[in-house]
Design a protein around this motif. Structure first.
Motif, mmCIF file in Angstrom:
data_model
loop_
_atom_site.group_PDB
_atom_site.id
_atom_site.type_symbol
_atom_site.label_atom_id
_atom_site.label_comp_id
_atom_site.label_asym_id
_atom_site.label_seq_id
_atom_site.Cartn_x
_atom_site.Cartn_y
_atom_site.Cartn_z
ATOM 1 N N LEU B 236 -92.164 135.917 31.860
ATOM 2 C CA LEU B 236 -93.264 135.840 32.825
ATOM 3 C C LEU B 236 -93.867 137.221 33.052
ATOM 4 O O LEU B 236 -95.085 137.400 32.996
ATOM 5 C CB LEU B 236 -92.746 135.273 34.147
ATOM 6 N N TYR B 237 -93.002 138.191 33.276
ATOM 7 C CA TYR B 237 -93.500 139.534 33.524
ATOM 8 C C TYR B 237 -94.293 140.037 32.327
ATOM 9 O O TYR B 237 -95.372 140.612 32.463
ATOM 10 C CB TYR B 237 -92.331 140.485 33.822
ATOM 11 N N GLN B 238 -93.755 139.795 31.140
ATOM 12 C CA GLN B 238 -94.448 140.228 29.926
ATOM 13 C C GLN B 238 -95.807 139.547 29.792
ATOM 14 O O GLN B 238 -96.803 140.188 29.454
ATOM 15 C CB GLN B 238 -93.572 139.855 28.734
ATOM 16 N N ARG B 239 -95.847 138.234 30.064
ATOM 17 C CA ARG B 239 -97.098 137.500 29.926
ATOM 18 C C ARG B 239 -98.150 138.021 30.898
ATOM 19 O O ARG B 239 -99.316 138.122 30.568
ATOM 20 C CB ARG B 239 -96.876 136.004 30.161
ATOM 21 N N VAL B 240 -97.728 138.336 32.112
ATOM 22 C CA VAL B 240 -98.689 138.793 33.106
ATOM 23 C C VAL B 240 -99.125 140.216 32.818
ATOM 24 O O VAL B 240 -100.310 140.530 32.761
ATOM 25 C CB VAL B 240 -98.095 138.726 34.526
ATOM 26 N N ASN B 241 -98.162 141.085 32.613
ATOM 27 C CA ASN B 241 -98.487 142.501 32.620
ATOM 28 C C ASN B 241 -98.716 143.099 31.249
ATOM 29 O O ASN B 241 -99.229 144.196 31.135
ATOM 30 C CB ASN B 241 -97.402 143.285 33.344
ATOM 31 N N VAL B 242 -98.322 142.435 30.211
ATOM 32 C CA VAL B 242 -98.554 143.009 28.900
ATOM 33 C C VAL B 242 -99.650 142.253 28.152
ATOM 34 O O VAL B 242 -100.567 142.844 27.610
ATOM 35 C CB VAL B 242 -97.253 143.055 28.075
ATOM 36 N N ASP B 244 -101.520 139.756 29.659
ATOM 37 C CA ASP B 244 -102.546 139.298 30.589
ATOM 38 C C ASP B 244 -102.805 137.798 30.452
ATOM 39 O O ASP B 244 -103.941 137.348 30.395
ATOM 40 C CB ASP B 244 -103.842 140.080 30.352
ATOM 41 N N ASP B 245 -101.736 137.025 30.387
ATOM 42 C CA ASP B 245 -101.838 135.595 30.126
ATOM 43 C C ASP B 245 -101.355 134.844 31.370
ATOM 44 O O ASP B 245 -100.206 134.437 31.478
ATOM 45 C CB ASP B 245 -100.962 135.271 28.897
ATOM 46 N N ILE B 246 -102.249 134.679 32.334
ATOM 47 C CA ILE B 246 -101.857 134.084 33.611
ATOM 48 C C ILE B 246 -101.505 132.606 33.437
ATOM 49 O O ILE B 246 -100.643 132.070 34.132
ATOM 50 C CB ILE B 246 -102.996 134.242 34.644
ATOM 51 N N ALA B 247 -102.178 131.944 32.491
ATOM 52 C CA ALA B 247 -101.939 130.509 32.301
ATOM 53 C C ALA B 247 -100.467 130.235 32.036
ATOM 54 O O ALA B 247 -99.847 129.393 32.686
ATOM 55 C CB ALA B 247 -102.802 130.006 31.153
ATOM 56 N N THR B 248 -99.898 130.954 31.067
ATOM 57 C CA THR B 248 -98.474 130.778 30.778
ATOM 58 C C THR B 248 -97.635 131.136 31.995
ATOM 59 O O THR B 248 -96.649 130.465 32.302
ATOM 60 C CB THR B 248 -98.066 131.671 29.598
ATOM 61 N N ALA B 249 -98.050 132.179 32.699
ATOM 62 C CA ALA B 249 -97.279 132.632 33.855
ATOM 63 C C ALA B 249 -97.182 131.537 34.905
ATOM 64 O O ALA B 249 -96.122 131.336 35.506
ATOM 65 C CB ALA B 249 -97.913 133.886 34.448
ATOM 66 N N THR B 250 -98.272 130.789 35.130
ATOM 67 C CA THR B 250 -98.216 129.755 36.163
ATOM 68 C C THR B 250 -97.251 128.644 35.751
ATOM 69 O O THR B 250 -96.537 128.096 36.585
ATOM 70 C CB THR B 250 -99.603 129.125 36.410
ATOM 71 N N SER C 73 -98.950 151.847 30.007
ATOM 72 C CA SER C 73 -100.370 151.623 29.820
ATOM 73 C C SER C 73 -100.789 150.197 30.194
ATOM 74 O O SER C 73 -101.685 149.989 31.021
ATOM 75 C CB SER C 73 -100.700 151.919 28.354
ATOM 76 N N SER C 74 -100.122 149.203 29.627
ATOM 77 C CA SER C 74 -100.588 147.829 29.826
ATOM 78 C C SER C 74 -100.372 147.340 31.255
ATOM 79 O O SER C 74 -101.195 146.604 31.798
ATOM 80 C CB SER C 74 -99.899 146.896 28.836
ATOM 81 N N GLU C 75 -99.274 147.782 31.891
ATOM 82 C CA GLU C 75 -99.048 147.371 33.274
ATOM 83 C C GLU C 75 -100.131 147.901 34.194
ATOM 84 O O GLU C 75 -100.644 147.184 35.050
ATOM 85 C CB GLU C 75 -97.704 147.904 33.773
ATOM 86 N N ARG C 76 -100.490 149.170 33.979
ATOM 87 C CA ARG C 76 -101.506 149.755 34.848
ATOM 88 C C ARG C 76 -102.856 149.116 34.583
ATOM 89 O O ARG C 76 -103.662 148.928 35.484
ATOM 90 C CB ARG C 76 -101.544 151.261 34.663
ATOM 91 N N LEU C 77 -103.079 148.758 33.326
ATOM 92 C CA LEU C 77 -104.349 148.110 32.987
ATOM 93 C C LEU C 77 -104.474 146.769 33.706
ATOM 94 O O LEU C 77 -105.525 146.453 34.275
ATOM 95 C CB LEU C 77 -104.446 147.918 31.471
ATOM 96 N N SER C 78 -103.382 145.965 33.718
ATOM 97 C CA SER C 78 -103.531 144.656 34.353
ATOM 98 C C SER C 78 -103.659 144.785 35.867
ATOM 99 O O SER C 78 -104.344 144.001 36.504
ATOM 100 C CB SER C 78 -102.410 143.705 33.958
ATOM 101 N N LYS C 79 -103.034 145.808 36.437
ATOM 102 C CA LYS C 79 -103.244 146.053 37.867
ATOM 103 C C LYS C 79 -104.692 146.437 38.146
ATOM 104 O O LYS C 79 -105.293 146.009 39.120
ATOM 105 C CB LYS C 79 -102.334 147.178 38.350
ATOM 106 N N LEU C 80 -105.232 147.264 37.258
ATOM 107 C CA LEU C 80 -106.610 147.710 37.409
ATOM 108 C C LEU C 80 -107.558 146.524 37.328
ATOM 109 O O LEU C 80 -108.508 146.400 38.106
ATOM 110 C CB LEU C 80 -106.919 148.696 36.280
ATOM 111 N N ALA C 81 -107.296 145.631 36.373
ATOM 112 C CA ALA C 81 -108.139 144.454 36.212
ATOM 113 C C ALA C 81 -108.046 143.562 37.440
ATOM 114 O O ALA C 81 -109.043 143.009 37.903
ATOM 115 C CB ALA C 81 -107.729 143.685 34.963
#
Lengths: 259, 282, 352
Positions: B236-242, B244-250, C73-81
């Motif tokens: 989940l953390y990877q999908r959200v923060n790496v 950017d796949d919120i759909a899978t996260a939900t 990098s990617s964590e900060r980017l998604s927070k920024l978005a």
């Protein structure tokens, strides 16, 4: 009853399993060497000293500590009346509220962090610090309600009724009769909440932001790029702090009854 | 008409209820409802179908269940062993041992998990000892494996079942066990017939705490499992923060919450002493 | 009477303590001095060095206060978005492809390079790394192979797959910035030039059992070498100094196919109100003295051509014409356009 030696041996093994890693981290943190190893390469306090010099960690400690105290107080302010109502006043919808306030216990922290960031903090334009404070408070309410309710359950109702019969208002009765008697429960709730907030990672991971980071998050981040024993030293320091708190609390009020 | 104290009770509960509802339940509900909405806005389970179509997701889901189950099983066994020994102690040392068991709960999970990295490496203590005693020829890879995550979680969560079991077993009448012994009952019979029924509630409470703790832990799988041993939380953390796949996260969110709730219901039923699969006796 | 006094004293003490803790928690650094604040979002590594050589001198010059967010990098980017409509951050640094992703999502503004006095001192690769003047590079690194010289020999990217490295090889995971760079070099070593990296992905999948772990951050790499888990790894050169501090024969390979190149870049966040100050920090960061000082600390390899380094330092950094010319940059657009397909293939065949 007879003490069975094998039972004791098994108990010692379990305790070793539970506490051994902690002893290892203390040992590794006291190493005089350059890298994280156990057994340590000689003993020294150099990494303990070094880690205390790091600005970001000191700042994160201040944030974590103040956040833990403030959110705990918030959770107590919300939780004590709720616990009292649930135990004594039989309000309508008590079951629903009981389920509601204990819900944060079963929902994974990562999920809470994500949900709060997307659908609470950002739409309402809440700043980073208030957001952290509110989310931690919401997470701690179940603990305060549970622990305070448990200690209310052990308190006889008739003392309070006697006070009211003698002319005290319900509020006075609560403050002067009930509060002193559940003091231990409140202190236990405080310690439990404080430690829960202080060690919280997943929710804060989403809600922390520029200039505001909590200590465990900074530690996790540093583990990613430091290979020296400094984080072990810091872990050992924090563990000793926890031990001190637990020891005092256990002595005074039997904290483990409330966990 | 509601009686005055009950009304007062409602007022006293309201702030806590409203706060938790607004700052916790509502955002969570919105997030969860997103999992039932397909990309084109239609309601349905399409996202779940997509989620389980991905073999990695299936594997992570099964692994999370498996690790959760194994950790719970191991904690129940070790928990009874420890709790039975603890209630056998004299009151003074019982308090001290309970203190020792409580201690790890208070130490930061980051610090506790960090220790395992030191222990489980190829030149770490476990491998050195195993080699010394001739169990292994060459150092084993232990870090970033499922057993590493299992061990880390077991150590993290074991106290959460020992403590309720101790409270439950303390309430077993002092003379029940010796009496049964005198009547010739074996060790297993005593456990199944006397101790288990009397400690069911502790088992239920502790079991829920351990299982939900294991499937929702983030730090331990992140530090000891890494990218090769993903669990639902780390995925989940990877999908959200790496990615950017919120759909899978939900979807993962919904699965985790559902698993916790189901586990809670099941173990509560065990705790109440009702056999599984039969309706409520009420 | 005394009991009452004591109760009052306790109460006063409690109120004061809570007030103080509220101040600690809610107090923004630099707020009370009325100074300007500049919020920057950077990588967490080596903050002590940045504090010394960049932040402190800059704060003294501008009379302002820097607020620093750290993370990968990617964590900060998604927070920024997530905070797009109400950005907290004024200036951010990212890996080049994350910067392009930010630009495509409309999170950044073009940089007025005329305001950067040090712009002309930059290497070519740092001047407009993602196009549209949306970013300026501030550091560069080779991504290559480190290995135990007593255990293996590495002369080509294909040497990663030799049997002796079974269970001893550590690779970056796809979602880290090292992932695409590794695939790029593996692909070209196999003689292919498929932007979808099909050959490289198949190669890694065929050898996945040999891999100890796919590391997410440069995190555990040193530990893996120290604990004997790793004999060879694909990594950024910035990890070399740390690795060489171990008492192990560890060297940087010079494979015949060359190394991959990685760039970290600075971007201006759209909606930021402190544009002038952000540009000033950017220029300071690119200046020869700051770039030299950061390089001497082994914090970052310079993007400024005028930086002169002693050989002992240079040999640990990505520095000098030979090193620079060996590097092959993965075009940021290629990463963004193919990442979904890579991830699908990776999840299907490697991550399981």
């Amino acid at each position: 009853m007879t003490m069975r030696p094998w039972a004791i041996a098994a108990l010692v093994a379990v305790l070793l399993f539970l506490l051994g890693p902690f002893l290892i981290i203390v040992g590794a943190g006291l190493s005089a060497g350059e890298t994280l190893t156990f057994p340590p390469e000689g003993l020294s306090l150099r990494w303990v000293w070094a880690v205390l010099q790091v600005d970001t960690l000191r700042h994160a400690f201040a944030i974590s500590f103040s956040l833990a105290v403030l959110s705990t107080l918030g959770a107590l302010a919300l939780g004590i009346p709720a616990a009292y109502a649930l135990e004594r006043l039989d309000p309508p919808g008590a079951g629903a509220i009981r389920a509601l306030v204990t819900a944060p216990l079963v929902v994974p922290g990562i999920v809470v962090g994500l949900a709060l960031l997307r659908y609470f903090v950002i739409p309402l334009g809440i700043g980073i610090r208030p957001a952290l404070l509110m989310s931690h408070t919401a997470l701690l309410v179940p603990y305060t309600v549970r622990v305070v309710a448990a200690s209310l359950r052990n308190l006889r109702v008739d003392i309070e009724e006697a006070a009211i019969l003698l002319g005290a208002s319900p509020l006075t009765a609560f403050v002067s009769v009930v509060m002193p008697n559940i003091r231990n429960g409140i202190v236990a709730a405080f310690i439990l909440s404080f430690i829960t907030s202080f060690n919280q990672v997943p929710v804060s991971l989403f809600l922390a932001g520029p200039g505001v980071s909590t200590l465990p998050i900074e530690m996790l981040a540093r583990i990613d790029f430091t290979y020296d024993p400094s984080i072990a030293a810091l872990s050992a320091l924090l563990a000793l702090l926890s031990i001190a708190i637990v020891f005092v609390a256990e002595r005074l009020l039997g904290l483990s009854r409330y966990v | 008409m509601i009686a005055a104290p009950r009304l007062r009770g409602l007022l006293l509960m309201a702030p806590a209820g409203a706060f938790v509802a607004l700052a916790f339940l509502l955002p969570l509900a919105i997030l969860l409802s997103g999992s039932f909405q397909a990309e084109d806005g239609q309601l349905g389970v399409q996202r779940y179908v997509q989620f389980f179509a991905d073999p990695l997701n299936r594997e992570v889901f099964l692994r999370t269940l498996r690790i959760g189950f194994l950790v719970t099983l191991a904690s129940v066994i070790l928990g009874y062993v420890a709790a039975l020994a603890i209630v056998d102690l004299d009151p003074g040392s019982r308090g001290r041992v309970i203190g020792l068991v409580t201690l790890p709960i208070m130490i930061s999970p980051v610090a506790r998990t960090y220790a395992w990295i030191v222990l489980l490496g190829r030149t770490g203590l476990v491998n050195s000892v195993a080699h010394e005693f001739g169990f292994t020829d060459a150092p084993l890879r232990l870090l970033y494996t499922e057993p590493a995550v299992f061990l880390g979680l077991l150590q993290l969560l074991l106290p959460l079942i020992i403590l309720p079991l101790v409270s439950a077993l303390e309430n077993v009448p002092r003379d029940a066990v010796p009496a049964a012994r005198m009547l010739g009952a074996g060790w297993w019979t005593i456990f199944v017939r006397i101790l288990l029924p009397l400690s069911r509630e502790g088992l239920g409470v502790g079991g829920v705490l351990v299982f939900t703790g294991a499937i929702t832990a983030y730090i331990t799988p992140a530090m000891l499992g890494g990218a090769k041993v993903l669990m639902l939380e780390t995925l989940l953390y990877q999908r959200v923060n790496v990615t950017d796949d919120i759909a899978t996260a939900t979807v993962i969110t919904a699965l985790l919450v559902a698993m916790s709730v189901v586990a809670k219901a099941l173990l509560n039923r065990i705790a109440r002493g009702r056999p599984l699969g039969r309706g409520r006796a009420r | 009477m005394i009991a009452k006094l004591r109760r009052i004293a306790t109460l006063v003490f409690g109120v004061l303590a809570v007030a103080y803790l509220s101040y600690v928690f809610f107090h923004e650094p630099g707020e009370d001095a009325g100074a300007d604040r500049l919020v920057i979002s950077v990588f967490g590594v080596s903050q002590e060095s940045f504090r010394k050589h960049l932040y402190n001198p800059f704060e003294a010059e501008c009379g302002c206060k820097l607020v620093i967010e750290t993370g990968n990098s990617s964590e900060r980017l998604s927070k920024l978005a997530a905070r797009k409509t109400n950005p907290e951050v004024d200036l951010a640094v990212f890996a080049d492809f994350d910067a392009l992703s930010a630009a495509r999502r409309g999170l950044t503004d073009p940089i007025d390079v005329a305001k950067l006095g040090n712009y002309d001192r930059l290497y070519e690769f740092a001047r407009d790394p993602i196009g549209g003047r949306m970013a300026v590079g501030y550091t560069v690194y080779a991504a290559g192979i480190v290995y135990r010289t007593d255990k293996v020999r590495i002369e080509s990217w294909n040497d990663l797959w030799q049997p002796v490295l079974k269970d001893r090889m550590v690779l970056p995971t796809l979602t880290s910035s090292g992932g695409p760079m590794m695939l790029h070099m593996v692909e070209s070593a196999l003689g292919g030039n498929d932007p979808a990296f099909r050959g490289a992905l198949a190669k890694v999948a065929a050898n996945k059992e040999s891999v100890v772990t796919f590391y997410e951050r440069s995190a555990h790499l040193v530990q893996l070498f120290q604990q004997g888990e790793a004999w060879a790894a694909v990594t950024g050169r910035y990890n070399l100094p740390l690795l060489q501090r171990l008492d192990l024969p560890i060297a940087w390979a010079t494979p015949q196919e060359g190394d991959a190149g990685g760039r970290n870049v600075m971007v201006l966040i759209r909606g930021s109100r402190r544009r002038a100050l952000a540009l000033r920090l950017m220029d300071k960061w690119l200046s020869t003295p700051v770039q030299t000082a950061l390089a001497l600390d082994l914090t970052d390899s310079p993007a400024n051509r005028e930086v002169v380094l002693p050989p002992a330092t240079a040999s640990l950094l990505t520095y000098g014409p030979a090193m620079i010319q060996r590097m092959k940059f993965v075009p940021p657009a290629q990463v963004l356009d193919h990442r979904a397909a890579w991830t699908a293939a990776w999840n299907e065949t490697i991550a399981r």
